[in-house]
Design an enzyme around this catalytic site. Structure first.
Site, PDB file in Angstrom:
ATOM      1  N   LEU A 146       0.866  -1.169   0.000  1.00 11.53           N
ATOM      2  CA  LEU A 146       0.000   0.000   0.000  1.00 11.53           C
ATOM      3  C   LEU A 146       0.907   1.224   0.000  1.00 11.53           C
ATOM      4  CD1 LEU A 146      -2.643  -0.946   2.750  1.00 11.53           C
ATOM      5  CD2 LEU A 146      -2.878  -1.162   0.274  1.00 11.53           C
ATOM      6  N   ASP A 147       0.485   2.273  -0.693  1.00 11.96           N
ATOM      7  CA  ASP A 147       1.241   3.522  -0.661  1.00 11.96           C
ATOM      8  C   ASP A 147       1.410   3.975   0.789  1.00 11.96           C
ATOM      9  OD1 ASP A 147       1.166   3.480  -3.402  1.00 11.96           O
ATOM     10  OD2 ASP A 147      -0.429   4.966  -3.580  1.00 11.96           O
ATOM     11  N   LYS A 148       2.450   4.727   1.045  1.00 10.68           N
ATOM     12  CA  LYS A 148       2.713   5.240   2.391  1.00 10.68           C
ATOM     13  C   LYS A 148       1.465   5.884   2.997  1.00 10.68           C
ATOM     14  CE  LYS A 148       5.182   8.959   4.748  1.00 10.68           C
ATOM     15  NZ  LYS A 148       6.053  10.149   4.585  1.00 10.68           N
ATOM     16  N   THR A 150      -1.708   5.547   2.152  1.00 12.10           N
ATOM     17  CA  THR A 150      -2.952   4.780   2.048  1.00 12.10           C
ATOM     18  C   THR A 150      -3.065   3.885   3.267  1.00 12.10           C
ATOM     19  OG1 THR A 150      -2.914   4.792  -0.373  1.00 12.10           O
ATOM     20  CG2 THR A 150      -4.232   3.084   0.686  1.00 12.10           C
TER      21      THR A 150
END
Length: 342
Positions: A146-148, A150
C-alpha cells in the site's frame, strides 16, 4: 517427521519419472514444492545438495530416474533490516501469515529515504522467531503493498511456502481464485458511470519518475479497476433542482495491482482523489468551495482519501477462504461526515 524446510536436517528425495531429464534445480523444486526454485539455486551453490552421495554445485546438471538427492536447508540468516518496536494493528496472525491494518503514513518496505521505521522493521520485531525465512533470510514476505499514505489491510507471509502461494494468488488477481481487494476512495465530483470498469494501461512518467500515467493500448502494463458509486456529497434531495455534487464515495475493486493504480485511473477519468497532491493538483482550488468544516477535515486528512477496506484470499496452508474488512480510520471518517452534512 522431518520436513524439507527444517534447517540443518538432511532430507532424501528420489528422482521419479516426472523429474527425470530435468535440471537439478528444477527437479528439486518439483520434489520440494514448499521451496522456490530461486532459493534452491542458492542452496545448491552453498553446497547444501548431494547427488548420489556427492556434493553438487551445478544446478543445471541433468538428473535421471532413481537418482538420490540429499537436501540440507541452512538456517535462515538474520534479517538485514533491524527489528523496531513500532505499534501494529494485527487483524489476524498464525504461523504462516499475518494480516495488518496499516495506518496512513507508514511505509511498507525500506527504501531510499525510508531505511527504517517501516512496516517490515515492525514485523521483524513483532514476529521474531516465527519468521522461518523468505529466500533464506529471516524477514517477512511482502506480496503486495500500500502507498505510504494509504491506510488499510495488508497480508504478509512468514515463510517461503506461504510467500509463494500468496504471490501466485496476487499474480492471478482473483481471476480464478478467491482473491479480493476493495478500496474506498473519496473523489472530486461523481463519475458518469456509477458502476463500471476502467481498463487503461499504466507506465511510469518520463517527466516525473515518481508519477505513473495512463498510456495508449500496446504500451505500459495492463491495469483494470472496477468502480461503483457508494455515496454522493452532498446527497441529492427529492423536490430540489439537481446540482452536481462536489464529491463522492467510490468503491474500487482491483483486477490488477499496478503502482498508484486507483489514483491514476480516477484522475484519468476526471475524478481524482481528494487530498491527492500528485494526481489531483489541478483540483486544489476546488477545496475552497467546501464549507469550513469540510475544508478543515480535508486539511486534517493531509493525504489522498484512499483506504483498503476489504481483503480476501485463500489461506496458503489450509486453502480456507479468508475475508477481512476494515472500517476507515478516523481522519477518513471525519471527512466523510463533514462532506455528508453539506
Amino acid at each position: 517427521m522431518t520436513s524439507v524446510l527444517d534447517p540443518n536436517a538432511s532430507v532424501t528425495l528420489q528422482v521419479g519419472p516426472e523429474q527425470a531429464g530435468q535440471r537439478l534445480d528444477k527437479a528439486l523444486a518439483l520434489l520440494a514444492g514448499e521451496i522456490s526454485r530461486a532459493r534452491l539455486q542458492h542452496v545448491i551453490k552453498e553446497g547444501g545438495v548431494r547427488l548420489n552421495g556427492a556434493v553438487v554445485s551445478d544446478g543445471s546438471r541433468k538428473v535421471v530416474e532413481g537418482d538420490e538427492l540429499a537436501l540440507v536447508m541452512p538456517e535462515a540468516k538474520p534479517a538485514e533490516p533491524i527489528g523496531q518496536d513500532i505499534p501494529l494493528d494485527v487483524v489476524y496472525e498464525d504461523e504462516h501469515l499475518i494480516v495488518i491494518d496499516k495506518p496512513a503514513g507508514l511505509v511498507v518496505h525500506p527504501a531510499g529515504g525510508h531505511e527504517d521505521g517501516t512496516l517490515v522493521n515492525a514485523l521483524i520485531a513483532h514476529c521474531g522467531e516465527s519468521l522461518s525465512g523468505i529466500g533464506g533470510v529471516r524477514r517477512p514476505g511482502i506480496v503486495h503493498r500500500l502507498d505510504k499514505d494509504t491506510s488499510g489491510l495488508l497480508v504478509v507471509a512468514k515463510n517461503d511456502q506461504a510467500h509463494q502461494k500468496l504471490a501466485k494468488q496476487f499474480a492471478d488477481h482473483g481471476r480464478t481464485g478467491p482473491l479480493q481487494r476493495a478500496y474506498l476512495a473519496i473523489v472530486w465530483g461523481v463519475p458518469r458511470l456509477h458502476q463500471g470498469t476502467i481498463n487503461a494501461p499504466i507506465e511510469r512518467s518520463n517527466r516525473n519518475r515518481e508519477k505513473m500515467m495512463v498510456v495508449k493500448e500496446g504500451r505500459g502494463r495492463e491495469a483494470i479497476t472496477h468502480i461503483e458509486l457508494i455515496e454522493r456529497y452532498p446527497p441529492l434531495l427529492k423536490g430540489l433542482d439537481e446540482t452536481e455534487p462536489l464529491a463522492s464515495l467510490i468503491e474500487c475493486r482491483l483486477e490488477t495491482g499496478r503502482t498508484h493504480q486507483i489514483r491514476v485511473h480516477m484522475s484519468h477519468i476526471g475524478h481524482p482523489l481528494l487530498g491527492d497532491q500528485l494526481y489531483g493538483s489541478g483540483f486544489v482550488t476546488k477545496a475552497v468551495r467546501l464549507p469550513a468544516d469540510a475544508q478543515a477535515a480535508l486539511a486534517a486528512l493531509g493525504r489522498q482519501a484512499l483506504h483498503a477496506a476489504i481483503l480476501g484470499f485463500a489461506h496458503p496452508a489450509t486453502g480456507e477462504e479468508m475475508l477481512f474488512e476494515s472500517e476507515p480510520p478516523r481522519d477518513f471518517a471525519n471527512l466523510q461526515t463533514a462532506l455528508a452534512t453539506l
